[in-house]
Each structure stands twice: as structure tokens, then as C-alpha cells.
Write an enzyme that holds these catalytic residues in place. Sequence first.
Site, mmCIF file in Angstrom:
data_model
loop_
_atom_site.group_PDB
_atom_site.id
_atom_site.type_symbol
_atom_site.label_atom_id
_atom_site.label_comp_id
_atom_site.label_asym_id
_atom_site.label_seq_id
_atom_site.Cartn_x
_atom_site.Cartn_y
_atom_site.Cartn_z
ATOM 1 N N HIS A 144 0.781 -1.191 -0.017
ATOM 2 C CA HIS A 144 -0.129 0.009 0.046
ATOM 3 C C HIS A 144 0.936 1.247 0.208
ATOM 4 O O HIS A 144 0.512 2.260 0.438
ATOM 5 C CB HIS A 144 -0.856 0.120 1.373
ATOM 6 C CG HIS A 144 -1.778 -1.011 1.234
ATOM 7 N ND1 HIS A 144 -3.088 -0.992 0.667
ATOM 8 C CD2 HIS A 144 -1.964 -2.097 1.505
ATOM 9 C CE1 HIS A 144 -3.820 -2.079 0.811
ATOM 10 N NE2 HIS A 144 -3.363 -2.862 1.543
ATOM 11 N N ASN A 175 -10.158 -2.569 2.864
ATOM 12 C CA ASN A 175 -10.090 -2.572 1.397
ATOM 13 C C ASN A 175 -11.366 -2.282 0.617
ATOM 14 O O ASN A 175 -12.440 -2.236 1.196
ATOM 15 C CB ASN A 175 -9.566 -3.948 0.898
ATOM 16 C CG ASN A 175 -7.924 -4.125 1.370
ATOM 17 O OD1 ASN A 175 -7.431 -3.195 1.217
ATOM 18 N ND2 ASN A 175 -7.505 -5.318 1.090
HETATM 19 FE FE1 HDD Z 1 -2.403 -4.610 5.587
HETATM 20 C C1 HDD Z 1 -0.942 -1.888 5.337
HETATM 21 C C2 HDD Z 1 -5.328 -3.526 4.323
HETATM 22 C C3 HDD Z 1 -3.775 -7.829 5.744
HETATM 23 C C4 HDD Z 1 0.384 -5.955 6.897
HETATM 24 N N1 HDD Z 1 -2.892 -2.988 4.945
HETATM 25 C C5 HDD Z 1 -2.329 -1.837 4.953
HETATM 26 C C6 HDD Z 1 -3.142 -0.761 4.217
HETATM 27 C C7 HDD Z 1 -4.390 -1.409 4.137
HETATM 28 C C8 HDD Z 1 -4.288 -2.815 4.533
HETATM 29 C C9 HDD Z 1 -5.512 -0.585 3.561
HETATM 30 C C10 HDD Z 1 -2.512 0.785 4.018
HETATM 31 C C11 HDD Z 1 -2.600 1.567 5.165
HETATM 32 C C12 HDD Z 1 -2.159 2.785 5.254
HETATM 33 O O1 HDD Z 1 -3.069 3.656 4.266
HETATM 34 O O2 HDD Z 1 -1.367 3.357 5.657
HETATM 35 N N2 HDD Z 1 -4.173 -5.595 4.999
HETATM 36 C C13 HDD Z 1 -5.423 -4.979 4.734
HETATM 37 C C14 HDD Z 1 -6.569 -5.751 4.627
HETATM 38 C C15 HDD Z 1 -6.027 -7.118 5.118
HETATM 39 C C16 HDD Z 1 -4.530 -6.943 5.308
HETATM 40 C C17 HDD Z 1 -8.047 -5.373 4.395
HETATM 41 C C18 HDD Z 1 -6.900 -8.151 5.189
HETATM 42 C C19 HDD Z 1 -8.138 -8.287 5.835
HETATM 43 N N3 HDD Z 1 -1.852 -6.672 6.129
HETATM 44 C C20 HDD Z 1 -2.545 -7.845 6.249
HETATM 45 C C21 HDD Z 1 -1.828 -8.927 6.834
HETATM 46 C C22 HDD Z 1 -0.745 -8.337 7.201
HETATM 47 C C23 HDD Z 1 -0.626 -6.821 6.770
HETATM 48 C C24 HDD Z 1 -2.420 -10.320 7.250
HETATM 49 C C25 HDD Z 1 0.309 -8.868 7.936
HETATM 50 C C26 HDD Z 1 0.298 -10.150 8.731
HETATM 51 N N4 HDD Z 1 -0.535 -4.214 5.960
HETATM 52 C C27 HDD Z 1 0.209 -4.751 6.717
HETATM 53 C C28 HDD Z 1 1.641 -4.035 6.894
HETATM 54 C C29 HDD Z 1 1.160 -2.542 6.285
HETATM 55 C C30 HDD Z 1 -0.298 -2.825 5.792
HETATM 56 C C31 HDD Z 1 2.918 -4.499 6.544
HETATM 57 C C32 HDD Z 1 2.035 -1.824 5.447
HETATM 58 C C33 HDD Z 1 2.219 -0.527 5.788
HETATM 59 C C34 HDD Z 1 1.407 -0.337 7.071
HETATM 60 O O3 HDD Z 1 0.987 -1.704 7.272
HETATM 61 O O4 HDD Z 1 1.174 0.614 7.862
HETATM 62 O O5 HDD Z 1 1.686 -3.818 8.197
#
Ligand code: HDD
Length: 713
Positions: free
Chosen positions: A81, A154
Site C-alpha cells: 500500500h 479494502n
Molecule cells: Fe495490511 C498496510 C489493508 C492484511 C500487514 N493494509 C495496509 C493498508 C491497508 C491494508 C489499507 C494501508 C494503510 C495505510 O493507508 O497506511 N491488510 C489490509 C486488509 C487486510 C490486510 C484489508 C486483510 C483483511 N496486512 C494484512 C496482513 C498483514 C498486513 C495479514 C500482516 C500480517 N498491511 C500490513 C503492513 C502494512 C499494511 C505491512 C504496510 C504499511 C502499514 O501496514 O502501515 O503492516
Amino acid sequence: MTTKARSTVADSKVADMQHDTIEINNKQHMTTDYGIKISDPDHWLRVVNDKNTGPSLLEDQIAREKIMRFDHERIPERVVHARGTGAFGTFKLFESAEDVTSAGVLTDTSRETPVFLRFSTVQGSKGSADTVRDVRGFAVKFYTSEGNWDIVGNNIPVFFIQDAIKFPDLIHSVKPEPHNEVPQGQSAHNNFWDFVYMHSETTHMNYWQMSDRAIPRSYRMMQGFGVNTYSLVNKEGKRHFVKFIFTPELGVHSFVWDEALKICGQDPDFHRKDLMDAIDAGHFPRWKFGLQLLPEEKLDDFDFDPLDATKVWPEELVPIRYIGQLELNRNVDEFFPQTEQAAFCTSHIVPGIDFSDDPLLQGRNFSYFDTQISRLGANWEELPVNRPVCPYMNMVNRDGAMRHRISKGTVNYWPNRFQANPPATPAQGGFTSYPDKPNGFKEHYNQAQTFYNSLSPIEKAHLTKAFSFELDHCDDPVVYKRLCERLTDTSLELAQAVAQNVGGDTPKKANRSNHGKKAKGLSQLEYMPKTAVIDTRRIAILIADGFDYASYTAIKEALSARGAFVFTIGAQRQGVVSQTGEKVVPDHFFNGMRSTLFDATFVPGGKHVETLAKNGVAKFWITESFAHLKPIAAVDEAVSFVQKRVGLDEVVVAKAGEKSKESYGVVTGFGGKDVLGVKDVTAESKGLAEKFIWLVSRHRCWERELDGLADQV
Ligand code: HDD
């Protein structure tokens, strides 16, 4: 110097951020970061000889500050993202949910809760294009009076995997491949589809990802889903499981694929600008906020596990209760501190809201906090965009890089002899966790089939093309052949069509029979507004010297009055002169724009059509608009110009003297401005302008594609 006019909506977050906001003006002299006034920002201190040459001096502390500060301007981009944009707004509740939760933000109808919403793509890096085929992030931070509450969702209601431990594999497989860092902003490559084959639980999400949902026309025209199951707990301690849903007022609309592809090059910032322009113009995007509620004791009443993030809760079984509205009404003043540094955590909830045992959510609750520490440092929650608007204090959490809040007092531990900074009891608003029990998931195909069955024929056709495009970019036969086989678990028809396109073996029989079930709310065509809403739709009027000024003005006024963004695209921006002598300065010249950047096109009458007919961009504009299923209207002399560009017998245009004719989304007529009056606009309206407006409000003319007249989509 001030930035563009912003909405003046007053809220507690605006007031909070004032402390850290400086207005750049021409009265305050430039200083170093340590405060001394700078007299020469343009030259490095040097020792010079009589020819005015010589070495630069390390002594110049002002030059060194400037360069070294610059060297460290970047922070790591989000691991997923990374590409996104955000805006501030307000959440209002119109119905209290106190029967199911004690959370003030969901029970107090007199409150206006400030919010920040960040939209994003998933795969591409920070500088990648907005309109790629991808899932879109929909992350909302509610600055509530009881602390921050984040829904990190999402625009698709399900996820690829069920267990958070698979997330690094999933993301590695979809991100650019490790040996060559290719491709950018796409899932169309071997590794992703290899992963998909190995994980049948991705099937349901793949269907959504290959549907039109993954190429949204605008962030303002997407739904938002919390995806994971949370809990709501009321004053009596009773728990309901809950899913959070945002549905846009403007309907759910998408690009056609060819258009999305082209805009990646023509305007990679399209979605970012679309959101900012709408808010700047006061057309604030709004979403209804809803809950799907499941009493705890009903958890086992389904033929799927409701805590499995690869499943939706069909609306027929668990209806959506809409209780509030989210509006975005303020653009950020500076991107880096207010959007790049915005950070969300699924674990950020307020009393009255709790988690569930969904293992994906449990893993996310660990991951987000952790990633913010690496991206922004231990004190990331003190940054203006992230800090709460309610009073907050934790004297144990202190120190760490860039700590700038100052806590007075002699103790930094609990318990302490002064009872300083005491925890709160639940009655005082202290958070307590709800006790839980574990579950398990196995079945992966039923809901993917329901999704496919529920799509309209046009959406099914797009889905087939999307799978075909992706697999066509996989050059390892193991990948595309196995995937075609996998599709027979959900639809033989789809599997056969894709295999034919991409070179797999044509499957002879389905692995599983189709259960034939459909469900509400899955086809995005269901969200079409019932009335002729053309608010913020981008409509182009093509003109060259000799255009008819009266019909140009009439249609421009009629469309603008209904909230459309109307752009004049002319042969030259120095000015275009009408056949009656009026001069119009266009917003863009032909070659500065492309039809892909507009929802519809109008061509007024006049001699200018002779120029249009000789201009390659103007000619292709109509051909391409037709191929992309967009409404086109033409009056008088422009009728034959449009007819020639479309060049199909099936598309019938008005005959001389006929006031209005509509055929496959092409509206034509004779009578200049007299045929452009607008009264009530409905599906039955007969007038030329009314018909055009109705078509614009329907987004695209699907009959063209269904009847094989536009196969470029
Ligand atoms: Fe995630 C970012 C949505 C599963 C780990 N995720 C991130 C963002 C969104 C989502 C919208 C951007 C937030 C922003 O605008 O700063 N992610 C989801 C959705 C998931 C999902 C809807 C399933 C239901 N994500 C998911 C899992 C993991 C992560 C299973 C890890 C175990 N996601 C992350 C992250 C991020 C991220 C690596 C990257 C940047 C951040 O968190 O802030 O930690």
C-alpha cells in the site's frame, strides 16, 4: 503564499493540528532550522581568487544543513500500500447502535467525529500509477473522544489468505519478482499465479480482484470493507460479531480495462487528483456506514465459518444496518506530514469494540504497530496526523527517537508512590478484553461460485478478460495450465474461455458442480444511483474555430448546473473563435488531453467540424470514447462527424430536422441550442440534453459491448 482554498469545516482535529502548522508567507525571513536568518541561500561559501574561482568551504554550516537535511528527506515507503493519498473529513451517526455497543462513536448521535481516510493500491511502489488493476486500500482513522479507532480496510470484502503467517509469502509473490524487480503495479506474472495455484483459499478473492472492482473509476466510487470480523460489546457485556461496510453515495463504478491501462501513462496521478479536485470544488464524497451484526450464539449457524476472512456474510443471511455517514471535506495541506506519515493499526480500537479470533486479524494486530515503528520510529503516535484529539498520557511509554512531548513529574513506572497516571476501571472508560474461543476453516470455493453467479453478463465478460490478461503475462506453462484447471473448481465456462485465450488445455469437465446460488450486493451494478446523478463527472466539449457558440454555452451551463465538471478541449489554448465571433479560451488543447480522462463527450455544431475531421486527436477521441462505452452527444453539423468516427450501421443517428435520437449511447439531434433544454431527467426523457445526462449518470453504455460493437474493453 497560501495553498488553494480549503473547506473551512471546523473540527477538533483541525484545532489540534494548528499547533504544528506554519503558514509560509513573504514577511517571515528564511532561517536555518536552528533559527538564524539566512542572507544567501544560493551560494556555498568559497575561497576565491581574482578569477572568481576556488574551492568550497566545509565551514559553511548553512549549506551543510541544507544538503544534509535533503539527504535524509525520505523515509521507507510502506511495504505494501505504498502508493496512496488521503483526506480529512467527518463521521456522523444518524442512528445509535447502543443496543449492540457502548462505543461513544457508534452511540452518540450528537457527535461529529473527525476522520482521516487514506486510499491506496497494494502492489506498486510509492511512485507507481493510480489506475492499475489492484485491490484498493480504504483505511479510516476516527479521532474519537475515547481515543483513535482505525478501520484498515479494502474495497473488496474478502482477503487472499486465512492466516496472517502467510502474508509475507503472499506479498512476496505479488510484488516485483526478486531476480529482476519486474513487474511494477501488476499481479500479471508467474510468481503471483503460482502462489494462487498453491493456495486454493485465494480463489474467492481472485474473482473479486479480476472483476471490475479492481479498476475503480474513482476512490469516491468504491465501497470500503473492514474485511475482518470485529466484535461489538454493549453496556450489558453482550457481544455481537460485526463487519464494517462503507457504501458510496455516487454508486460503484469502474473503468474499462483499456482505459485504465492507458491512464497509467497518460495521467498516473488520476485518482489522487480526482479526489483532491472534488473536495476543493466542494463536492464532498460521502459513504453510508453500515454494520453487519451477528449475535455471538449464532456463530455456528452457517455452512461457512464467519470468522474466515476469505468469506463474505451474504446480505440475505446477515443484512447491513446503515447507521452513519462518512464525508471527506478537507484536503491535506502538506502531503508528507499528513499522508505519508499517517499510520494505521488494526489493533487501535476503543471501548465497546473488540477483536474476534479471526487469525488474520490477530496477526494484523501485531504487524501494523511493528511496521510503524520501523517506518516512523517509536514515537510515531505523537505525529500530528496520528495523535488522538482526546487527552492521552502514558508515563511509561516515553523516550525513543524523536520524542518531543514533555512529561513533567518524577516517576515513569506503575505502580508508583504517588498513584500518578493511574489505570481506569471499565466504569471510568478503561478498555477490557472480551474472552474468546477458537475456530477453523476449510471450504474455499462456494462463495467464489456465488460471486461469479451473481455478476451481470458484462461483469462476467470482464472477469474472463481479466483472468486471461493476467495469465497471458505468465510465460511458465506450469503456471497458466494449472490455473485454468483450478478455475474448473468454480466455473467450467470461465475455465474453458480462459484456457482458450491463454493456451491452457481446455478443461472437459468441472471439478465441482455449480451450486447455482446468487447473493445480493455482489454485482456492482446494484449500487447504481436511481436518479440522474452526474455530480463531478468529467465531460469534454470539443471545439475548433467556427463552432456554434449558442449550443456550446447551453450544454455547458446545463451540465455545470447539475454538478458535472465540464472541460472545453479546443484546437488551441490561445483561444477558439465561434462562427458568430465569440472567443473561448479552452481548458486544454487537443493534444494535451485524451478521451480516457473524461466520462463523456459533447460536440456542438458549426463549421468547426471541418477542422475536427482533419485532426487526428479529435477523430480518435470519438472512436476511443465509443470503444470505451462512453456517452457521446453531437448537434447539427457534428452529427455526421460523430457518425463517421463511429462508423457502424448499427448506431443510428438523427436525420436532418430530427430533434433527438439515441442509439447505443450516441445522442444526436438538430436544432442548435433549442434542443438542449433540460427539465426532469429520467430513463424515459426524450430531449437530447436530458438523454445525454441520463446516459452519463448510468456511467457506461454496456449494450455496445454486449452486442459486440466495442470489443476493445
Ligand atoms: Fe495490511 C498496510 C489493508 C492484511 C500487514 N493494509 C495496509 C493498508 C491497508 C491494508 C489499507 C494501508 C494503510 C495505510 O493507508 O497506511 N491488510 C489490509 C486488509 C487486510 C490486510 C484489508 C486483510 C483483511 N496486512 C494484512 C496482513 C498483514 C498486513 C495479514 C500482516 C500480517 N498491511 C500490513 C503492513 C502494512 C499494511 C505491512 C504496510 C504499511 C502499514 O501496514 O502501515 O503492516
